[in-house]
Design a protein around this motif. Structure first.
Motif, PDB file in Angstrom:
ATOM      1  N   ALA A 295      40.204  48.645  -7.239  1.00  0.00           N
ATOM      2  CA  ALA A 295      39.661  47.859  -8.342  1.00  0.00           C
ATOM      3  C   ALA A 295      39.964  48.541  -9.671  1.00  0.00           C
ATOM      4  O   ALA A 295      40.096  47.887 -10.688  1.00  0.00           O
ATOM      5  CB  ALA A 295      38.161  47.672  -8.162  1.00  0.00           C
ATOM      6  N   ARG A 296      40.117  49.870  -9.629  1.00  0.00           N
ATOM      7  CA  ARG A 296      40.467  50.617 -10.840  1.00  0.00           C
ATOM      8  C   ARG A 296      41.931  50.420 -11.224  1.00  0.00           C
ATOM      9  O   ARG A 296      42.345  50.789 -12.299  1.00  0.00           O
ATOM     10  CB  ARG A 296      40.197  52.106 -10.635  1.00  0.00           C
ATOM     11  N   LEU A 297      42.727  49.870 -10.313  1.00  0.00           N
ATOM     12  CA  LEU A 297      44.151  49.702 -10.586  1.00  0.00           C
ATOM     13  C   LEU A 297      44.409  48.572 -11.576  1.00  0.00           C
ATOM     14  O   LEU A 297      45.427  48.571 -12.237  1.00  0.00           O
ATOM     15  CB  LEU A 297      44.922  49.412  -9.289  1.00  0.00           C
ATOM     16  N   GLY A 298      43.548  47.633 -11.634  1.00  0.00           N
ATOM     17  CA  GLY A 298      43.746  46.503 -12.537  1.00  0.00           C
ATOM     18  C   GLY A 298      44.379  45.327 -11.806  1.00  0.00           C
ATOM     19  O   GLY A 298      45.124  45.492 -10.848  1.00  0.00           O
ATOM     20  N   ARG A 299      44.053  44.147 -12.272  1.00  0.00           N
ATOM     21  CA  ARG A 299      44.531  42.922 -11.631  1.00  0.00           C
ATOM     22  C   ARG A 299      46.051  42.796 -11.698  1.00  0.00           C
ATOM     23  O   ARG A 299      46.657  42.234 -10.808  1.00  0.00           O
ATOM     24  CB  ARG A 299      43.891  41.693 -12.288  1.00  0.00           C
ATOM     25  N   HIS A 300      46.676  43.294 -12.759  1.00  0.00           N
ATOM     26  CA  HIS A 300      48.127  43.153 -12.881  1.00  0.00           C
ATOM     27  C   HIS A 300      48.857  43.908 -11.770  1.00  0.00           C
ATOM     28  O   HIS A 300      49.888  43.458 -11.298  1.00  0.00           O
ATOM     29  CB  HIS A 300      48.602  43.626 -14.258  1.00  0.00           C
ATOM     30  N   ALA A 301      48.318  45.043 -11.353  1.00  0.00           N
ATOM     31  CA  ALA A 301      48.978  45.839 -10.312  1.00  0.00           C
ATOM     32  C   ALA A 301      48.814  45.209  -8.938  1.00  0.00           C
ATOM     33  O   ALA A 301      49.745  45.204  -8.134  1.00  0.00           O
ATOM     34  CB  ALA A 301      48.433  47.261 -10.305  1.00  0.00           C
ATOM     35  N   THR A 302      47.633  44.679  -8.658  1.00  0.00           N
ATOM     36  CA  THR A 302      47.364  44.147  -7.323  1.00  0.00           C
ATOM     37  C   THR A 302      47.559  42.638  -7.207  1.00  0.00           C
ATOM     38  O   THR A 302      47.382  42.085  -6.121  1.00  0.00           O
ATOM     39  CB  THR A 302      45.924  44.493  -6.879  1.00  0.00           C
ATOM     40  N   ALA A 303      47.938  41.983  -8.294  1.00  0.00           N
ATOM     41  CA  ALA A 303      48.071  40.517  -8.281  1.00  0.00           C
ATOM     42  C   ALA A 303      48.964  39.998  -7.156  1.00  0.00           C
ATOM     43  O   ALA A 303      48.585  39.042  -6.470  1.00  0.00           O
ATOM     44  CB  ALA A 303      48.568  40.018  -9.632  1.00  0.00           C
ATOM     45  N   PRO A 304      50.133  40.589  -6.887  1.00  0.00           N
ATOM     46  CA  PRO A 304      50.980  40.052  -5.809  1.00  0.00           C
ATOM     47  C   PRO A 304      50.323  40.127  -4.435  1.00  0.00           C
ATOM     48  O   PRO A 304      50.424  39.195  -3.643  1.00  0.00           O
ATOM     49  CB  PRO A 304      52.233  40.928  -5.854  1.00  0.00           C
ATOM     50  N   ILE A 305      49.630  41.230  -4.157  1.00  0.00           N
ATOM     51  CA  ILE A 305      49.013  41.336  -2.826  1.00  0.00           C
ATOM     52  C   ILE A 305      47.706  40.552  -2.753  1.00  0.00           C
ATOM     53  O   ILE A 305      47.339  40.074  -1.687  1.00  0.00           O
ATOM     54  CB  ILE A 305      48.853  42.798  -2.362  1.00  0.00           C
ATOM     55  N   ASP A 306      47.024  40.419  -3.889  1.00  0.00           N
ATOM     56  CA  ASP A 306      45.832  39.562  -3.912  1.00  0.00           C
ATOM     57  C   ASP A 306      46.229  38.130  -3.551  1.00  0.00           C
ATOM     58  O   ASP A 306      45.576  37.479  -2.731  1.00  0.00           O
ATOM     59  CB  ASP A 306      45.160  39.578  -5.293  1.00  0.00           C
ATOM     60  N   ARG A 307      47.315  37.671  -4.153  1.00  0.00           N
ATOM     61  CA  ARG A 307      47.815  36.311  -3.893  1.00  0.00           C
ATOM     62  C   ARG A 307      48.276  36.169  -2.450  1.00  0.00           C
ATOM     63  O   ARG A 307      47.979  35.171  -1.799  1.00  0.00           O
ATOM     64  CB  ARG A 307      48.957  35.992  -4.866  1.00  0.00           C
TER      65      ARG A 307
END
Length: 193
Positions: free
Chosen positions: A134-146
């Motif tokens: 969660a500290r990584l930011g949405r921009h970093a995890t956006a592809p895997i979140d999707r």
């Protein structure tokens, strides 16, 4: 038969049940698998020289079950060697340089994980990792979140990608993974065939 490795890969131990006793043994190991792309071994992605029909290639690849494949950290397709790759003209990393990077990366991970029961990225629990992620930011995890939302990866796969991204960041000397490290981790977990 390979599916019996699923639980030891997850827990790091193996339990044997017998009529009068149950015994548990440590079973931490590094699993390395290699396979041809098809039964004839000549399929190269464009079908050149391969005589195997698509159904045969799918059946052959299916010998490693989805649940076992989901527990594999890196699933990498290696292209056939070409003359230019075999010539050795490209500079390569020496063993001592690679070792120094790995020692530094493991030190960074151990320092980051001090105060926890873990010493390496591979040992970290998924729940803790997702909290740290969660500290990584949405921009970093956006592809895997999707990908998780669309069902392309499992939660276990999500955790594996995060662990791999942290390892890549440690190898690069980065403080935490960014979008580039997460993208690299996703690439190393893509399944081809």
């Amino acid at each position: 038969m390979l599916d019996v490795l699923r639980q030891p890969l997850e827990s790091g131990e193996i339990t044997i049940h017998r009529a009068s006793a149950v015994a548990t043994f440590p079973a931490k190991f590094q699993l390395v698998l290699a396979a041809n792309p098809c039964p004839c071994g000549r399929w190269s992605g464009n079908g050149a020289e391969c005589t195997c029909p698509p159904i045969t290639r799918r059946r052959y690849a299916g010998r490693i079950s989805g649940p076992l494949r989901d527990r594999i950290d890196i699933d990498l397709w290696v292209n056939r060697a070409t003359r230019s790759r075999a010539s050795g003209d490209q500079p390569c990393t020496t063993t001592s340089a690679a070792r120094a990077r790995v020692v530094a990366a493991r030190g960074a991970a151990e320092e980051r994980l001090s105060g926890t029961p873990w010493h390496t990225n591979a040992e970290v629990s998924g729940a803790w990792l997702r909290g740290a992620a969660a500290r990584l930011g949405r921009h970093a995890t956006a592809p895997i979140d999707r990908a998780l939302e669309l069902g392309r990866i499992t939660l276990r796969g999500y955790d594996k990608i995060l662990k791999l991204a942290w390892t890549i960041a440690d190898l690069e000397g980065a403080e935490s993974p960014g979008a580039a490290q997460v993208a690299s981790a996703v690439t190393l977990r893509q399944q081809h065939a």
